[in-house]
Design an enzyme around this catalytic site. Structure first.
Site, short mmCIF file in Angstrom:
data_model
loop_
_atom_site.label_atom_id
_atom_site.label_comp_id
_atom_site.label_asym_id
_atom_site.label_seq_id
_atom_site.Cartn_x
_atom_site.Cartn_y
_atom_site.Cartn_z
N GLY A 1 0.79 -1.17 -0.18
CA GLY A 1 0.01 -0.24 0.01
C GLY A 1 0.81 1.25 0.12
N GLU B 1 0.85 5.56 7.60
CA GLU B 1 2.24 5.84 7.40
C GLU B 1 3.06 7.14 7.99
OE1 GLU B 1 3.35 3.83 5.87
OE2 GLU B 1 1.65 2.67 4.86
N HIS C 1 3.71 6.23 11.72
CA HIS C 1 4.99 5.39 11.85
C HIS C 1 6.28 6.19 12.02
CE1 HIS C 1 4.25 1.43 11.11
NE2 HIS C 1 3.80 1.45 9.81
N GLU D 1 3.89 -2.44 13.47
CA GLU D 1 2.41 -2.48 12.82
C GLU D 1 0.97 -2.74 13.53
OE1 GLU D 1 2.60 -1.62 9.98
OE2 GLU D 1 4.55 -1.63 9.25
ZN LIG Z 1 2.63 0.09 8.40
#
Ligand SMILES: [Zn+2]
Length: 871
Positions: free
Chosen positions: A264, A301, A304, A323
């Protein structure tokens, strides 16, 4: 292709590296037919400096030009099996390697590769070793400086991680740019991009007043589609400050859209690279679910940057550390922005449709796997989604404030470090004072726990008892299971659905209404209940377990109509549908039970429900969920049962669907809000049922919606409804019209391919025609996923015993294996449940999979999964 025997990597063998890399200075010179990478690593011995073990660096397909220590050429080296071995003579030194690599022919889309007209990178998990020699493991964290040189005409934009420091012209039409990333990071977060890209600019001021430049880059044909993602990015940045106290750190944050991408998106430090399909959207070309997905992925994202980049994983067994936590964070973000109940329902459906089957199949593995051959195979729903459920349970067990404090502690204590899931949970333990050693079994024990519930009411004593028995089925390599810590959010309801006051002598926290199960059997006694209550258990799906509870029809109806916990109301409604579907499948029903109609009518007439909630409550359980609840799957019976219930709903409530579909029509401009998304979703569902009922007015209305649509959601609602009719001519007319209008738009073409691959009545011949179409490209993962993904998710088509779907997919996996092992491996999953099917299909799937195994030079990605699936 690697040909040596794949090696199994085990968590218990973890050793810190013999050397650290302090800094990595890269010069990347892009030429037409190859790229030269000049890498200088500043290194230091980790351990006794008087003993200098060999330095073993990872490096795949590197054409060595020169190697040196502190400027002295290295002539004595060993390069084989993707490893370079050299012998340092100092405890501190620089290592330089100049190598050539070939992005143009790199179809694996790992490392540096060509995507359309640009060149970009994907390094997670182990792509950096395809760029240069390195200690390619996440616990080696270095600062990076990157200089990129390329021809100016095809590559006017040159990007890398960090802040830009210089740029300028070189001789012969070439130019350069330099970037400096002061935050030490593992190599999997490295990124660089060179291309002819159009950029959209914005700015963000952080809570502490720092100004950040925001830029999104796309190839010219996609340049008009970046505004939505930029808005989502700003929302994400603000949300992370407010909810988690996390501020952005560099001076610039960039996103690049790539048409060729395996996943993704990727959270490279300061330079996220996205699959075009996960970032580009306009109302004209993207439907509501695409908008929702893009907003969630942009947030994911971005989040993160802290949960993954600033604090990263010690080794890949800790993947869920970043994750699971980040999926949890992005789900909270979406819940805060939109409809929390609907988001929860959809997330749980995803878990039940994908993760529960994985947990129950040959590839079951713990959230923290204990071993792997190819780490790419462990980017799974278990690591991600079950991992997120674990974080959610920690939140439930701690409560809001302590959970936030524990997250703060985690980020502060481990900033700039590579750590483990234990470290994360230990922060929760320290703040709460609770002992989480038993809780940690959620990370190491595979399989979905089963919780059986029995109730007992004593009217004379006004006493009600609930007993919970937990167990977990054996999974590969784990026959012996231990009890887990299971939080049960609950309420006891009276006959009108009101929650009763609770007087309980068990381990029960009345404030949070959470029972915590820790033993194999837990019994809880509730006093002073004048009549038998109806239990509403596992509210909001408070633990990722299978609940086995024999509820009477009146109890189920009470929950389905009156439970004020929207998630549990949904669960009760689904239970009514699922019981009916399973009985129909087994041939145990002559007619659709009245309970179904009572429930459906109450949903249709409940004006307090949001449109979005009505839509999910009126949707039937998937084939996957039916399969999951059957010991042996007779595919025909499953299909017939689901079609029958669907047709019953369509025909019985035809006038409701017609009215709903018409009253929910709007000519207003498209806006992406929870209310509007809900309205369009319910309208789409109503229109679908209306067409399915056989009413030609419905079909005309669907075509009219398609033709008049000003946005993609309405257009697809119309088209999908037409696709549900038996009118093939009309379908063809609209499909031709769609392609004629949108063939120059990549995302629209992907949608067009997927629609056809997922259509009723499609067969292998049709799929081959789609693959022969100009619009298809076997080297492009999005196109492959549209067609082969659309086909394999098309239950009727893929499992058609007259067709040849299994052998066809076996051939496609083999063909993909040679081009892109990661994408090929993903398709092995379509055979994961071969044992569940009745003998004929089971044997056919087994032989299709065996044919893959018998292919020469299988990648470790495909080999590992096929071997495991066949066992
Ligand atoms: Zn991720």
């Amino acid at each position: 292709m690697r040909t040596e025997t794949p090696v199994t990597i085990r968590l218990k063998d973890y050793q810190p590296p013999a050397y650290w890399i302090k800094n990595c200075a890269l010069i990347i010179r892009i030429f037409a037919n190859y790229t030269e990478v000049d890498s200088t690593l500043t290194m230091v011995r980790n351990g006794d400096p008087s003993e200098l073990p060999a330095l073993v660096l990872d490096g795949v397909e590197q054409l060595i030009q020169s190697l040196s220590f502190d400027g002295e050429a290295i002539t004595d080296y060993d390069y084989q099996h993707d490893r370079l071995t050299v012998q340092p003579t100092q405890a501190e030194f620089t290592f330089n390697a100049v190598t050539h690599i070939f992005p143009n022919t790199n179809t694996s889309l790992e490392g540096l590769y060509k995507s359309g007209t640009m060149v970009c990178t994907q390094c997670e998990a182990e792509g950096f070793r395809k760029i240069t020699f390195y200690l390619d493991r996440p616990d080696v964290m270095a600062t990076f400086s990157t200089r990129i040189e390329a021809d100016q005409a095809p590559f006017p934009i040159l990007l890398a991680n960090g802040n830009p420091t210089a740029s300028g012209e070189l001789e012969q039409g070439r130019h350069f740019a330099t970037w400096d990333d002061p935050f030490a990071k593992p190599a999997y977060l490295f990124a660089t991009v060179a291309g002819d890209l159009v950029r959209r600019d914005d700015a963000f001021t952080t809570a502490s007043g720092r100004d950040i430049s925001l830029r999104i880059f796309a190839e010219p044909h996609n340049a008009h589609k970046t505004e939505f993602a930029l808005t989502a990015l700003k929302k994400s940045m603000r949300w992370d400050e407010e909810r988690f106290g996390r501020e952005y750190d560099l001076d610039i944050f960039m996103i690049v859209a790539s048409d060729f991408f395996n996943m993704g998106a990727m959270e490279n430090k300061g330079l996220n690279i996205f699959n075009s399909a996960a970032v580009l959207a306009t109302p004209e070309t993207a439907s509501d679910d695409r908008f929702e997905r893009i907003e969630g992925i942009v947030a994911h994202e971005y989040f993160h940057n802290w949960s993954g980049n600033r604090v990263t994983c010690r080794d890949w067994f800790q993947l869920s550390l970043k994750e699971g936590f980040t999926v949890y964070r992005d789900a909270e973000f979406t819940s805060d922005l939109h409809d929390r109940a609907v988001k929860r329902i959809k997330d749980v459906l995803f878990l039940k449709n994908h993760q529960f089957p994985q947990d129950g199949g040959p590839n079951a593995h713990p959230v923290q796997p204990q071993e792997y051959i190819e780490i790419n195979n462990f980017y799974t729903v278990t690591v991600y989604e079950k991992g997120a459920e674990i974080v959610g349970m920690l939140h439930t067990l701690l409560g809001d404030r302590p959970f936030r404090q524990a997250c703060d502690l985690y980020f502060e204590r481990f900033d700039g470090m590579a750590v483990t899931t234990d470290d994360f949970v230990d922060c929760m333990a320290q703040i709460s004072g609770q002992d989480f050693s038993q809780f940690k079994r959620w990370y190491t024990q595979a399989g979905t726990p089963i919780v059986e519930i029995h109730e007992d009411y004593d009217a004379n004593l006004a006493r009600y008892r609930l007993s919970f028995t937990q167990s977990c089925p054996a999974t590969p390599g784990q026959s012996d299971k231990q009890p887990l810590v299971i939080p049960v959010k609950m309420a006891l309801l009276d006959s009108t659905g009101q929650a009763l006051p609770i007087d309980c002598d068990g381990d029960y926290n009345a404030d949070t209404q959470v029972l915590t199960l820790t033993e194999a059997v837990t019994t809880v006694t509730f006093q002073h209940l004048a009549s038998q209550p109806t239990p509403s258990l596992f509210r909001d799906f408070s633990a990722p377990v299978r609940v086995r509870q024999a509820l009477s029809d009146p109890a189920l109806l009470l929950l389905a109509q009156h439970d004020d916990n929207a998630f549990n109301r949904f669960e009760a409604v689904q239970q009514v549908y699922l019981d009916t579907l399973l009985k129909l499948t087994r041939g145990e029903l002559d007619a659709i039970p009245a309970l179904v109609d009572t429930v459906v009518l109450s949903i249709l007439s409940d004006t307090r429900l949001s449109h979005a909630l009505q839509a999910v409550l009126l949707s039937l359980p998937s084939y996957q969920q039916m399969m999951d609840n059957l010991d042996t799957v007779d595919a025909e019976a499953v299909i017939v049962a689901r079609d029958r219930l669907k047709l019953h709903l369509a025909q019985t409530y035809q006038s409701h669907w017609a009215t709903l579909s018409q009253t929910l029509t709007s000519a207003d401009d498209y806006v992406f809000t929870a209310d509007e998304v809900g309205r369009r979703e319910l309208q789409g569902l109503a229109l679908y049922y209306w067409v399915l009922s056989g009413d030609k007015f419905g079909l005309n209305s669907a075509e009219a919606l398609y033709r008049a649509a000003q946005n993609q959601t309405d257009r697809l609602n119309g088209l999908k409804a037409v696709m549900a009719s038996p009118d093939r001519d009309r379908q063809q007319r609209l499909l031709v019209h769609f392609y004629r209008h949108w063939h120059q738009d990549t995302q629209m073409v992907e949608t067009w391919l997927a629609l056809q691959a997922g259509a009723e009545g499609v067969g292998v011949t049709d799929i081959l025609l789609l693959m022969a179409h100009d619009a298809f490209d076997f080297t492009n993962p999005n196109k492959v996923r549209s067609v082969l993904g659309g086909f394999t998710q098309n239950f009727k088509a893929f499992h058609d015993i007259q067709g040849d779907g299994y052998n066809f997919m076996s051939e496609q996996i083999v063909a993909l294996n040679a081009i892109n092992p990661q994408v090929a491996a993903r398709f092995v999953g379509v055979f994961e449940r071969w044992r569940k099917f009745a003998p004929e299909r089971s044997a056919a799937m087994h032989s299709a999979l065996t044919a893959v195994l018998e292919t020469e030079s299988l990648s470790p990605d495909v080999l590992e999964l096929v071997q495991k699936t066949l066992v």
